[in-house]
Motif scaffolding. Structure first.
Motif, PDB file in Angstrom:
ATOM      1  N   MET A  40       0.750  -1.086  -0.123  1.00  0.00           N
ATOM      2  CA  MET A  40       0.121  -0.012   0.131  1.00  0.00           C
ATOM      3  C   MET A  40       0.813   1.214   0.020  1.00  0.00           C
ATOM      4  O   MET A  40       2.021   1.387   0.629  1.00  0.00           O
ATOM      5  N   THR A  41       0.642   2.194  -0.672  1.00  0.00           N
ATOM      6  CA  THR A  41       1.169   3.540  -0.809  1.00  0.00           C
ATOM      7  C   THR A  41       0.366   4.507   0.135  1.00  0.00           C
ATOM      8  O   THR A  41      -0.547   4.585   0.064  1.00  0.00           O
ATOM      9  N   GLU A  42       1.549   4.924   1.023  1.00  0.00           N
ATOM     10  CA  GLU A  42       0.943   5.915   2.044  1.00  0.00           C
ATOM     11  C   GLU A  42       1.200   7.442   1.396  1.00  0.00           C
ATOM     12  O   GLU A  42       1.830   7.624   0.455  1.00  0.00           O
ATOM     13  N   ARG A  43       0.310   8.512   1.990  1.00  0.00           N
ATOM     14  CA  ARG A  43       0.419   9.609   1.802  1.00  0.00           C
ATOM     15  C   ARG A  43       2.039  10.277   1.987  1.00  0.00           C
ATOM     16  O   ARG A  43       2.509   9.701   2.900  1.00  0.00           O
ATOM     17  N   PRO A  44       2.609  10.967   1.207  1.00  0.00           N
ATOM     18  CA  PRO A  44       4.040  11.586   1.647  1.00  0.00           C
ATOM     19  C   PRO A  44       3.804  12.072   2.661  1.00  0.00           C
ATOM     20  O   PRO A  44       2.760  12.828   3.151  1.00  0.00           O
ATOM     21  N   ILE A  45       5.071  12.176   3.773  1.00  0.00           N
ATOM     22  CA  ILE A  45       5.031  12.894   4.770  1.00  0.00           C
ATOM     23  C   ILE A  45       6.246  13.934   4.614  1.00  0.00           C
ATOM     24  O   ILE A  45       7.116  13.701   4.235  1.00  0.00           O
ATOM     25  N   ILE A  46       5.421  15.123   5.236  1.00  0.00           N
ATOM     26  CA  ILE A  46       6.284  16.385   4.806  1.00  0.00           C
ATOM     27  C   ILE A  46       6.702  17.022   6.400  1.00  0.00           C
ATOM     28  O   ILE A  46       6.216  16.650   7.399  1.00  0.00           O
ATOM     29  N   ASP A  47       8.130  17.475   6.091  1.00  0.00           N
ATOM     30  CA  ASP A  47       8.541  18.290   7.183  1.00  0.00           C
ATOM     31  C   ASP A  47       8.104  19.691   7.370  1.00  0.00           C
ATOM     32  O   ASP A  47       7.288  20.338   6.320  1.00  0.00           O
ATOM     33  N   VAL A  60      10.903  10.724   9.765  1.00  0.00           N
ATOM     34  CA  VAL A  60      11.543   9.521   9.506  1.00  0.00           C
ATOM     35  C   VAL A  60      11.081   8.575  10.420  1.00  0.00           C
ATOM     36  O   VAL A  60      10.664   7.288   9.859  1.00  0.00           O
ATOM     37  N   ALA A  61      10.885   8.866  11.466  1.00  0.00           N
ATOM     38  CA  ALA A  61      10.293   7.869  12.663  1.00  0.00           C
ATOM     39  C   ALA A  61       8.858   7.202  11.887  1.00  0.00           C
ATOM     40  O   ALA A  61       8.669   6.045  12.043  1.00  0.00           O
ATOM     41  N   HIS A  62       7.800   8.193  11.682  1.00  0.00           N
ATOM     42  CA  HIS A  62       6.712   7.702  11.283  1.00  0.00           C
ATOM     43  C   HIS A  62       6.789   7.193   9.923  1.00  0.00           C
ATOM     44  O   HIS A  62       6.085   5.968   9.722  1.00  0.00           O
ATOM     45  N   ALA A  63       7.879   7.614   9.290  1.00  0.00           N
ATOM     46  CA  ALA A  63       8.037   6.860   7.603  1.00  0.00           C
ATOM     47  C   ALA A  63       8.449   5.322   8.003  1.00  0.00           C
ATOM     48  O   ALA A  63       7.835   4.401   7.364  1.00  0.00           O
ATOM     49  N   ALA A  64       9.403   5.129   8.795  1.00  0.00           N
ATOM     50  CA  ALA A  64       9.803   3.788   9.089  1.00  0.00           C
ATOM     51  C   ALA A  64       8.855   2.882   9.758  1.00  0.00           C
ATOM     52  O   ALA A  64       8.706   1.861   9.329  1.00  0.00           O
ATOM     53  N   VAL A  65       8.071   3.481  10.564  1.00  0.00           N
ATOM     54  CA  VAL A  65       6.867   2.565  11.031  1.00  0.00           C
ATOM     55  C   VAL A  65       6.046   2.149  10.037  1.00  0.00           C
ATOM     56  O   VAL A  65       5.656   0.840   9.996  1.00  0.00           O
ATOM     57  N   LEU A  66       5.558   2.977   9.222  1.00  0.00           N
ATOM     58  CA  LEU A  66       4.604   2.707   8.032  1.00  0.00           C
ATOM     59  C   LEU A  66       5.350   1.671   7.022  1.00  0.00           C
ATOM     60  O   LEU A  66       4.835   0.736   6.568  1.00  0.00           O
ATOM     61  N   ALA A  67       6.737   2.024   6.884  1.00  0.00           N
ATOM     62  CA  ALA A  67       7.539   1.195   5.864  1.00  0.00           C
ATOM     63  C   ALA A  67       7.400  -0.205   6.262  1.00  0.00           C
ATOM     64  O   ALA A  67       7.493  -1.377   5.793  1.00  0.00           O
ATOM     65  N   GLU A  68       7.898  -0.350   7.736  1.00  0.00           N
ATOM     66  CA  GLU A  68       7.955  -1.829   8.638  1.00  0.00           C
ATOM     67  C   GLU A  68       6.621  -2.399   8.237  1.00  0.00           C
ATOM     68  O   GLU A  68       6.686  -3.552   8.346  1.00  0.00           O
ATOM     69  N   ALA A  69       5.584  -1.814   8.334  1.00  0.00           N
ATOM     70  CA  ALA A  69       4.405  -2.320   8.050  1.00  0.00           C
ATOM     71  C   ALA A  69       3.903  -2.795   6.833  1.00  0.00           C
ATOM     72  O   ALA A  69       2.995  -3.368   6.407  1.00  0.00           O
ATOM     73  N   GLY A  70       4.900  -2.647   5.920  1.00  0.00           N
ATOM     74  CA  GLY A  70       4.714  -2.893   4.495  1.00  0.00           C
ATOM     75  C   GLY A  70       4.382  -1.596   3.405  1.00  0.00           C
ATOM     76  O   GLY A  70       3.926  -2.068   2.352  1.00  0.00           O
ATOM     77  N   SER A  71       3.957  -0.612   3.971  1.00  0.00           N
ATOM     78  CA  SER A  71       3.757   0.565   2.896  1.00  0.00           C
ATOM     79  C   SER A  71       4.958   1.032   2.338  1.00  0.00           C
ATOM     80  O   SER A  71       6.114   1.274   2.882  1.00  0.00           O
ATOM     81  N   ASP A  72       4.540   1.637   0.991  1.00  0.00           N
ATOM     82  CA  ASP A  72       5.601   2.466   0.292  1.00  0.00           C
ATOM     83  C   ASP A  72       5.212   4.036   0.991  1.00  0.00           C
ATOM     84  O   ASP A  72       4.308   4.438   0.903  1.00  0.00           O
ATOM     85  N   VAL A  73       6.560   4.578   1.265  1.00  0.00           N
ATOM     86  CA  VAL A  73       6.262   5.845   2.039  1.00  0.00           C
ATOM     87  C   VAL A  73       7.322   6.623   1.484  1.00  0.00           C
ATOM     88  O   VAL A  73       8.647   6.479   1.033  1.00  0.00           O
ATOM     89  N   THR A  74       6.866   8.041   1.219  1.00  0.00           N
ATOM     90  CA  THR A  74       7.815   8.944   0.500  1.00  0.00           C
ATOM     91  C   THR A  74       7.800  10.143   1.589  1.00  0.00           C
ATOM     92  O   THR A  74       6.945  10.660   2.131  1.00  0.00           O
TER      93      THR A  74
END
Length: 154
Positions: A1-8, A105-119
């Protein structure tokens, strides 16, 4: 699953303060950001007149365009923050330096570890380095057979 991009906060401030949020959403689609990033943008909007428009933009954003990611402590988020900062999450949340980048980055890592594609969209060198290190770590995990998604950096 592709997640919404996470912005700083930096890119958010840069686009929102000059009323170019439509360009940002037209290019990347709906976004997400940690709560601490929202708080940082609002604080800077109050403190610096160059960013005053940011608060008005944030106040108008619908959930359809922007989702705020909870910074509440979870086991997964705690592990990611600790890995990135060598500090317990509760301690790290009390230190404002590079907090937004760490939480993106922490939120992105959690989502990626759950199998999502994260930007992630980060304009800070330290944040980009953290995201790149996490991208490499996740790649190594995939090579070992762990089902993780990738992190892309914009």
């Amino acid at each position: 699953m592709t997640e919404r991009p996470i912005i700083d906060a930096g890119p958010g401030l840069n686009f929102f303060s000059i009323h170019k949020e439509r360009l940002l959403f037209a290019t990347l689609g709906p976004l997400s950001a940690p709560e601490c990033v929202r708080d940082e943008m609002l604080r800077k909007a109050r403190q610096d007149s160059r960013f005053a428009a940011t608060q008005r933009v944030i106040d108008k954003l619908s959930d359809r365009l922007m989702r705020w990611l909870s910074d509440d402590v979870t086991d997964e988020l705690e592990a990611a923050v600790h890995r990135l900062s060598n500090l317990p999450m509760v301690t790290r949340l009390q230190q404002s330096d590079d907090l937004g980048e760490t939480m993106v980055v922490a939120h992105a890592a959690v989502l990626a570890e759950a199998g999502s594609d994260v930007t992630v969209l980060i304009d800070d060198q330290r944040g980009a380095q953290m995201a790149t290190a996490e991208r490499h770590r996740l790649h190594r995990r995939r090579l070992l057979g762990h089902p993780t998604g990738p992190i892309s950096l914009i």
